[in-house]
Motif scaffolding. Structure first.
Motif, PDB file in Angstrom:
ATOM      1  N   MET B  28       0.837  -1.203   0.000  1.00 39.99           N
ATOM      2  CA  MET B  28       0.000   0.000   0.000  1.00 39.99           C
ATOM      3  C   MET B  28       0.865   1.243   0.000  1.00 39.99           C
ATOM      4  O   MET B  28       2.033   1.209   0.398  1.00 39.99           O
ATOM      5  CB  MET B  28      -0.912  -0.009   1.237  1.00 39.99           C
ATOM      6  N   ASP B  29       0.273   2.354  -0.445  1.00 36.20           N
ATOM      7  CA  ASP B  29       1.022   3.607  -0.400  1.00 36.20           C
ATOM      8  C   ASP B  29       0.815   4.256   0.974  1.00 36.20           C
ATOM      9  O   ASP B  29       0.141   3.685   1.844  1.00 36.20           O
ATOM     10  CB  ASP B  29       0.614   4.545  -1.544  1.00 36.20           C
ATOM     11  N   GLY B  32      -2.737   4.514   2.226  1.00 35.40           N
ATOM     12  CA  GLY B  32      -3.281   3.206   2.580  1.00 35.40           C
ATOM     13  C   GLY B  32      -2.746   2.721   3.915  1.00 35.40           C
ATOM     14  O   GLY B  32      -3.485   2.171   4.738  1.00 35.40           O
ATOM     15  N   ARG B  81      12.027  -0.900   8.938  1.00 40.10           N
ATOM     16  CA  ARG B  81      13.163  -1.814   8.707  1.00 40.10           C
ATOM     17  C   ARG B  81      13.969  -2.065   9.973  1.00 40.10           C
ATOM     18  O   ARG B  81      14.722  -3.020  10.072  1.00 40.10           O
ATOM     19  CB  ARG B  81      14.045  -1.268   7.596  1.00 40.10           C
TER      20      ARG B  81
ATOM     21  N   VAL C 144      -7.699   2.431  -3.825  1.00 35.11           N
ATOM     22  CA  VAL C 144      -7.366   3.703  -3.186  1.00 35.11           C
ATOM     23  C   VAL C 144      -6.287   3.554  -2.104  1.00 35.11           C
ATOM     24  O   VAL C 144      -5.599   4.515  -1.767  1.00 35.11           O
ATOM     25  CB  VAL C 144      -8.633   4.363  -2.586  1.00 35.11           C
ATOM     26  N   LEU C 145      -6.143   2.320  -1.581  1.00 35.42           N
ATOM     27  CA  LEU C 145      -5.123   2.107  -0.552  1.00 35.42           C
ATOM     28  C   LEU C 145      -3.775   1.802  -1.167  1.00 35.42           C
ATOM     29  O   LEU C 145      -2.752   1.792  -0.488  1.00 35.42           O
ATOM     30  CB  LEU C 145      -5.536   0.941   0.351  1.00 35.42           C
ATOM     31  N   ARG C 146      -3.772   1.533  -2.486  1.00 37.78           N
ATOM     32  CA  ARG C 146      -2.546   1.026  -3.098  1.00 37.78           C
ATOM     33  C   ARG C 146      -1.804   2.020  -3.973  1.00 37.78           C
ATOM     34  O   ARG C 146      -0.579   2.090  -3.939  1.00 37.78           O
ATOM     35  CB  ARG C 146      -2.852  -0.239  -3.887  1.00 37.78           C
ATOM     36  N   ARG C 147      -2.568   2.780  -4.812  1.00 41.14           N
ATOM     37  CA  ARG C 147      -1.806   3.672  -5.693  1.00 41.14           C
ATOM     38  C   ARG C 147      -2.628   4.846  -6.227  1.00 41.14           C
ATOM     39  O   ARG C 147      -3.797   4.950  -5.948  1.00 41.14           O
ATOM     40  CB  ARG C 147      -1.221   2.879  -6.864  1.00 41.14           C
ATOM     41  N   GLU C 148      -1.955   5.688  -6.962  1.00 46.27           N
ATOM     42  CA  GLU C 148      -2.531   6.893  -7.540  1.00 46.27           C
ATOM     43  C   GLU C 148      -2.750   7.950  -6.451  1.00 46.27           C
ATOM     44  O   GLU C 148      -3.075   7.627  -5.314  1.00 46.27           O
ATOM     45  CB  GLU C 148      -3.880   6.610  -8.208  1.00 46.27           C
ATOM     46  N   LEU C 196       2.224   8.340  -4.189  1.00 44.35           N
ATOM     47  CA  LEU C 196       2.783   8.470  -2.853  1.00 44.35           C
ATOM     48  C   LEU C 196       3.866   7.415  -2.704  1.00 44.35           C
ATOM     49  O   LEU C 196       3.890   6.433  -3.446  1.00 44.35           O
ATOM     50  CB  LEU C 196       1.704   8.232  -1.797  1.00 44.35           C
ATOM     51  N   PRO C 197       4.787   7.605  -1.736  1.00 45.28           N
ATOM     52  CA  PRO C 197       5.830   6.591  -1.555  1.00 45.28           C
ATOM     53  C   PRO C 197       5.250   5.227  -1.195  1.00 45.28           C
ATOM     54  O   PRO C 197       4.236   5.128  -0.508  1.00 45.28           O
ATOM     55  CB  PRO C 197       6.676   7.162  -0.398  1.00 45.28           C
ATOM     56  N   HIS C 198       5.873   4.182  -1.754  1.00 42.98           N
ATOM     57  CA  HIS C 198       5.562   2.812  -1.364  1.00 42.98           C
ATOM     58  C   HIS C 198       6.736   2.302  -0.543  1.00 42.98           C
ATOM     59  O   HIS C 198       7.732   3.001  -0.356  1.00 42.98           O
ATOM     60  CB  HIS C 198       5.361   1.932  -2.595  1.00 42.98           C
ATOM     61  N   PHE C 199       6.650   1.055  -0.092  1.00 44.90           N
ATOM     62  CA  PHE C 199       7.720   0.518   0.734  1.00 44.90           C
ATOM     63  C   PHE C 199       8.074  -0.878   0.271  1.00 44.90           C
ATOM     64  O   PHE C 199       7.202  -1.657  -0.111  1.00 44.90           O
ATOM     65  CB  PHE C 199       7.296   0.538   2.198  1.00 44.90           C
ATOM     66  N   GLU C 201       9.788  -4.739   0.357  1.00 42.68           N
ATOM     67  CA  GLU C 201       9.794  -5.873   1.268  1.00 42.68           C
ATOM     68  C   GLU C 201      10.976  -5.763   2.241  1.00 42.68           C
ATOM     69  O   GLU C 201      10.849  -5.995   3.424  1.00 42.68           O
ATOM     70  CB  GLU C 201       9.893  -7.178   0.475  1.00 42.68           C
ATOM     71  N   ARG C 202      12.121  -5.296   1.744  1.00 38.46           N
ATOM     72  CA  ARG C 202      13.300  -5.217   2.615  1.00 38.46           C
ATOM     73  C   ARG C 202      13.063  -4.266   3.797  1.00 38.46           C
ATOM     74  O   ARG C 202      13.684  -4.385   4.835  1.00 38.46           O
ATOM     75  CB  ARG C 202      14.529  -4.766   1.826  1.00 38.46           C
ATOM     76  N   ASP C 203      12.097  -3.325   3.621  1.00 37.16           N
ATOM     77  CA  ASP C 203      11.820  -2.401   4.725  1.00 37.16           C
ATOM     78  C   ASP C 203      11.174  -3.119   5.906  1.00 37.16           C
ATOM     79  O   ASP C 203      11.166  -2.620   7.021  1.00 37.16           O
ATOM     80  CB  ASP C 203      10.856  -1.297   4.275  1.00 37.16           C
ATOM     81  N   ILE C 204      10.587  -4.269   5.623  1.00 35.83           N
ATOM     82  CA  ILE C 204       9.744  -4.877   6.662  1.00 35.83           C
ATOM     83  C   ILE C 204      10.048  -6.344   6.894  1.00 35.83           C
ATOM     84  O   ILE C 204       9.239  -7.070   7.444  1.00 35.83           O
ATOM     85  CB  ILE C 204       8.256  -4.725   6.272  1.00 35.83           C
TER      86      ILE C 204
END
Lengths: 208, 208, 208
Positions: B28-29, B32, B81, C144-148, C196-199, C201-204
């Motif tokens: 999610m962004d 989200g 992280r 809406v939770l994912r992009r744009e 908006l920024p995404h994150f 997998e390595r972040d989490i």
């Protein structure tokens, strides 16, 4: 205790059992099974009451309804293996419940003085939202949006009931006539697998 | 500012962080992530208030709660992280939150003069619906319906709290005792991986 | 009949059509298509009204709105195959609707004397929840939770509107200015695919 009320209690019990069975299919634990059964049985009336602002909502005014649904779910979890020959009975009681829920839902909105279109819609919501919420909790596209004349039966039932009352027919007679006609419609729809039109991919290529 | 209130603020912060982490897992962004964190933290109380017709609902009467949840979600997105060694802490705070939410939810319904069964149910809904709504938004079958003694801990907590108050024990003492007992139950359930009974496919072949 | 009201009617019609198209894509029947279109168009305002306890909710006070959404859904089902060259028009009307819904939502909360943060949030909820509920009914993680920049446009719109009113600017002027600015923002966001920024997998890793 009216006939409609008796049918209602039978119906929420049957709906709770069918919800419990779907919960078992999804590998839910006993709590999940009880909750899914309760949502299936009481979700339609709850959605109607919240949308209409009709407080207290049904099962808060009548906590005993929760006893019926949780009890039915637990019994189902215990004896489900012996119930597979009851499938036809379930379908019939479910159909009767759909019609009874719809008639009851129309009555609630009518007592609040809602517009006739809202009265019918309140009936449809009461009839179909329990299964819709059950399917959302089971993470699948609600059956009622996809096939079978199920919502259509609720719509027919609501329109018929409102029409009969509008014609000045006594409420109890209108209820009984609507219950019979709606149930017959549902049984015929199941027997002959009537469906509403669907649309092919070619109808919408390039869209969305 | 009671102990229960302090625990509540810590709990919604922790719930918002765990919701944010799941939002990150789902790609999610930032919006989200903030919304999923907020729904996870405040969804239970919101569902309770809407079902009870208890207006204004919690976060509308106390917009500062949204500051806690959105702030927690943003911080989580930035430092996630570095948080993977905090998993145990999260589970403990989550368990404490579950119990605190339940006690608070019971109190709200009790103040409205609801039936005792509804008081307990309001507590359970407050405790578990945040995670349930989070899972629906993440398009998966709600964890709480499937495994772990999570809803059961809320049920135990609600029943214990109502019983203590019914016995005439002072509210603050009853709250504290229930918090300790419920939290202990949750920790034991996690430690020994207690589960409610599930049901095998053979139990339901031919059904649904 | 204000400009905002006209835009609102155009917007719910367009939202209902886009919801109907998604229902067709999911193989829903005519009822499902009508319901998905209606939920997409009116779900945001419904969620806002239920959360604010603002009864009667919009489409119950104005059943004619249901006529617009159901009519639009049925027309879409019939002529969808001829609509694929209208995609750009849909996106523009959808963007205009997002902004109009947000401004209207802010107004409702403001009339109820809500805290300014709640006023903005009520606008965002009105703007984005229709699509969110549509996606849940279609069994997918809400777009809406994912992009744009979609929710972000609603947030910008709400903050701008509240700020202009706070500065003492006349409501109709503030509405018009906000509509233009919000719509421009949405068009730019689509044109340049702002996100908006995404994150990653390595972040989490190790979390959840």
């Amino acid at each position: 205790m009216t006939l409609l009320h008796i049918i209602y209690l039978v119906a929420i019990t049957a709906e709770a059992m069918s919800g419990a069975i779907m919960g078992m299919r999804r590998g839910m634990d006993l709590f999940g099974i009880c909750m899914l059964g309760t949502v299936t049985a009481l979700g339609g009336g709850t959605a109607r009451d919240v949308l209409l602002g009709h407080y207290p909502i049904g099962w808060i005014a009548h906590p005993e309804y929760l006893g019926f649904t949780v009890g039915a779910a637990i019994v189902t979890a215990l004896v489900a293996r012996h119930m597979h020959h009851l499938r036809q009975v379930f379908l019939l009681v479910d159909g009767l419940g759909l019609v009874a829920f719809t008639v009851i839902g129309c009555g609630v909105a009518m007592d609040m003085g809602a517009h006739l279109s809202i009265v019918v819609l309140a009936g449809v919501i009461t009839g179909v939202f329990g299964g819709l919420l059950r399917d959302i909790l089971c993470n699948r596209v609600p059956m009622v949006l996809r096939r079978e004349l199920y919502a259509t039966v609720a719509l027919f039932t609501g329109v018929l009931y409102v029409t009969l009352l509008w014609l000045g027919i006594d409420t109890s007679i209108a209820s009984l006539a609507t219950l019979c006609a709606g149930f017959l419609f549902r049984v015929l729809a199941m027997t002959f697998q009537w469906q509403l039109p669907h649309f092919q991919e070619r109808d919408i290529r390039g869209l969305d």
